[in-house]
Each structure stands twice: as structure tokens, then as C-alpha cells.
Design a protein around this motif. Structure first.
Motif, PDB file in Angstrom:
ATOM      1  N   PRO A   1       0.841  -1.208   0.000  1.00 31.97           N
ATOM      2  CA  PRO A   1       0.000   0.000   0.000  1.00 31.97           C
ATOM      3  C   PRO A   1       0.870   1.249   0.000  1.00 31.97           C
ATOM      4  N   SER A   2       0.387   2.324  -0.589  1.00 31.24           N
ATOM      5  CA  SER A   2       1.156   3.569  -0.638  1.00 31.24           C
ATOM      6  C   SER A   2       1.469   4.105   0.747  1.00 31.24           C
ATOM      7  N   SER A   3       0.628   3.783   1.721  1.00 35.09           N
ATOM      8  CA  SER A   3       0.834   4.275   3.082  1.00 35.09           C
ATOM      9  C   SER A   3       2.104   3.730   3.710  1.00 35.09           C
TER      10      SER A   3
ATOM     11  N   THR B   1      -2.768   5.733  -7.538  1.00 33.76           N
ATOM     12  CA  THR B   1      -3.030   6.805  -6.587  1.00 33.76           C
ATOM     13  C   THR B   1      -4.499   7.184  -6.665  1.00 33.76           C
ATOM     14  N   THR B   2      -5.149   7.257  -5.529  1.00 28.36           N
ATOM     15  CA  THR B   2      -6.594   7.511  -5.506  1.00 28.36           C
ATOM     16  C   THR B   2      -6.961   8.842  -4.866  1.00 28.36           C
ATOM     17  N   THR B   3      -5.998   9.528  -4.245  1.00 30.39           N
ATOM     18  CA  THR B   3      -6.295  10.790  -3.556  1.00 30.39           C
ATOM     19  C   THR B   3      -5.174  11.797  -3.789  1.00 30.39           C
TER      20      THR B   3
ATOM     21  N   GLY C   1      -0.341  11.564   2.908  1.00 32.45           N
ATOM     22  CA  GLY C   1      -1.650  10.943   3.115  1.00 32.45           C
ATOM     23  C   GLY C   1      -2.159  10.210   1.887  1.00 32.45           C
TER      24      GLY C   1
ATOM     25  N   LYS D   1      -3.321   7.558  -0.760  1.00 27.37           N
ATOM     26  CA  LYS D   1      -3.964   6.257  -0.653  1.00 27.37           C
ATOM     27  C   LYS D   1      -3.848   5.541  -1.990  1.00 27.37           C
TER      28      LYS D   1
ATOM     29  N   TYR E   1      -1.883   1.905  -4.022  1.00 23.35           N
ATOM     30  CA  TYR E   1      -0.899   0.824  -3.987  1.00 23.35           C
ATOM     31  C   TYR E   1       0.220   1.135  -4.963  1.00 23.35           C
TER      32      TYR E   1
ATOM     33  N   TYR F   1      -7.859  -1.371  -7.907  1.00 26.02           N
ATOM     34  CA  TYR F   1      -7.524  -1.432  -6.478  1.00 26.02           C
ATOM     35  C   TYR F   1      -7.657  -2.878  -5.982  1.00 26.02           C
TER      36      TYR F   1
ATOM     37  N   LYS G   1      -4.797  -5.284  -4.323  1.00 23.10           N
ATOM     38  CA  LYS G   1      -5.045  -5.874  -3.008  1.00 23.10           C
ATOM     39  C   LYS G   1      -4.833  -7.386  -3.043  1.00 23.10           C
TER      40      LYS G   1
END
Length: 295
Positions: A28-30, A50-52, A88, A90, A92, A135, A139
Motif C-alpha cells: 500500500p502507498s501508506s 493513486t486515488t487521492t 496521506g 492512498k 498501492y 484497487y 489488493k
């Protein structure tokens, strides 16, 4: 006899697993940037979902605003910078080698794919359905990587191919912009790309980029544009920078390895030892062997 064959197949897969563990990573990017300290960065391609957030992907003479969900394809041989607030973020990312994906019989080299090559389309913006679907693929790859399933890398490769084919089907129209101070950016990326080829850590390796035109192709700019930018910013030609870096590496290899002159010549991109000898003597006044004997 059938049991023996099955054992051989399983042993082959176990051997492949040992190799594939170093050819693919997903997270995950986090979790932050993937650490490739133990790998050769020249070999790794990267796909980021990237989603955000809002950011800018900047290449030598063009940039892309990313302000909505997107798939981003980056190539280790095409320097770029990705500017924005990633804390921040969100989504992968995964990194993998061309060899890992070609084990699944992809027909074209990743370097020649429109997704990764210089001047291609590295950013694919996604609608809600595409975001959810991709996504889910990331996952599942992440879950499979931690599983004990014997054929997990074959399954992961299938998911990775699905992501790539989804991107190929999109044929995006991306709005590019020209970054400020393009000459400075082109020069910075040229120097980063030059340095990325070193150190030469194997006698079997051979420099891929040897001439100014090779670097221009990777940066998706005309060679005259590259030469003008580098000369403007550094006061020295592109060829001078390349020759000085190759010469520095040649001296290091002659000093710190027991490789033959022929092996060093090949690893630095020279087709013949005589070419390397002439190059070295022109710039140092000594032959490679004379320098080595003087140490």
C-alpha cells in the motif's frame, strides 16, 4: 514415473520462487517508498495506483497534473520527479523486473511498451469503476505475496498483466505542460540518468547509454535540445560529461578489481578493447595496463 515428473516440476517452481522473491514487490502507498537497497535499481519498473491528492509528475521537458485517481507507470531508465504531498496518499504500488513479467510470455519488452517508454503515456486517469477494479487487483497481489500458495507468483503475474492490459485499453489523452526552467530540469535529469548507470558491478554488465543521442531518446527530447540545455547550465557538453564519468569508472575498475582490460572495456560499452585503449590513452596519456601497473 509420473510422481518423479511432478517432483521435478515442484523443484523447478521452488527454484523460481527464490528468484522471483527479488523480482517483485507490492505494498500500500501508506507504507512509503519501496526499499530497493538490496536490488539493482536499473532493473525495476514501477506501477502506482493513486486515488487521492494532487501532485505533478515531471519529466525533462513536460509535466502532468495528477488530481484524480490514476495509474502511473514509471521506468527506471527514464528519470522523473513526482512532486506533491504524498504523506496521506492512498493506493498501492508495485515494482518488478522485465524478467519477472516475461516469465508469463508477454511479447514486447517493457522498455518498448507505450506505458513505460520515453515519450509514451505514463499516466492513465481512472473512473470510479476502473479505480475499484484495479484497487482490487493490487489488493489481491498483496494478499497472495504473503500466502503459502506454491504457484503464487504465477497468479500475481496474471493480476499484473490484467492491470497492464486495462491501461493499454484506455488510450488516455493526457494534458501535458512545460515545466519552468526546462533547461535546468533537462540537465538535472540527464545527470541523474548518467549517474544511474554506475557503479558497474559486474563484468557481464554493459552500459546501455553510451552517446548523447542515447540519453536524448530516454528523456524524449531532441539531442540538439539536450546538448544546448546541458551546455547552458553546466558550461560543458553532454559528451564531455559522459566521457568523464566513463573515465572515472574505468580508473576505479582498473584500481579495485582484477577484471581484465577486455572485461572492463565490454562493461563500459566498448565493442573492442582497442577502442577502450584509445579512449583511455586520449584522456589520460596512459594505456589501461600502464595505469594498472603504476598503482
Amino acid at each position: 514415473m509420473e510422481a518423479t515428473k511432478k517432483t521435478e516440476i515442484n523443484n523447478d517452481y521452488l527454484d523460481n520462487l527464490k528468484t522471483e522473491q527479488t523480482q517483485f514487490r507490492v505494498a500500500p502507498s501508506s507504507e512509503g517508498n519501496c526499499c530497493l537497497a538490496s536490488y539493482n535499481r536499473r532493473d525495476f519498473y514501477k506501477i502506482t495506483l493513486t486515488t487521492t491528492g494532487s501532485s505533478q509528475l515531471l519529466y525533462a521537458n513536460r509535466g502532468i497534473h495528477i488530481d484524480k485517481p490514476a495509474l502511473v507507470f514509471t521506468n527506471p531508465m527514464v528519470p522523473y520527479s513526482w512532486e506533491g504531498d504524498h504523506a496521506g496518499a492512498k493506493g498501492y504500488f508495485c515494482v518488478f523486473t522485465d524478467k519477472f513479467l516475461h516469465s508469463g510470455s508477454r511479447m514486447e519488452s517493457l522498455e518498448e511498451s507505450t506505458l513505460f517508454k520515453a515519450g509514451g503515456d505514463p499516466v492513465h486517469f481512472l473512473n470510479d469503476n476502473q479505480t475499484d477494479y484495479i484497487y482490487g487487483l493490487f489488493k489481491r497481489m498483496h494478499q497472495e505475496l504473503d500466502s503459502e500458495y506454491l504457484y503464487k507468483y504465477e497468479l500475481i503475474r496474471n493480476h499484473l498483466n490484467l492491470i497492464i492490459h486495462e491501461a493499454i485499453k484506455m488510450h488516455p489523452t493526457v494534458a501535458y505542460f512545460t515545466p519552468q526552467n526546462a533547461a535546468s530540469r533537462i540537465t538535472k535529469l540527464f545527470l541523474a540518468l548518467l549517474e544511474k548507470q554506475f557503479p558497474v558491478d559486474s563484468a557481464q554488465y554493459s552500459l546501455v547509454l553510451k552517446k548523447a543521442s542515447d540519453y536524448a531518446d530516454k528523456l524524449a527530447v531532441h539531442v540538439n535540445h539536450l546538448n544546448a540545455a546541458v551546455s547552458e547550465i553546466t558550461g560543458r557538453s553532454t559528451t564531455t560529461h559522459i566521457n568523464e564519468r566513463i573515465l572515472a569508472e574505468a580508473k576505479s575498475l582498473l584500481t579495485h578489481t582484477n577484471w581484465s582490460v577486455a572485461e572492463i572495456a565490454v562493461s563500459l560499452g566498448f565493442d573492442y578493447s582497442s577502442y577502450f585503449n584509445n579512449f583511455f590513452k586520449k584522456h589520460t596519456g596512459l594505456t589501461p595496463m600502464a595505469l594498472r601497473k603504476a598503482l
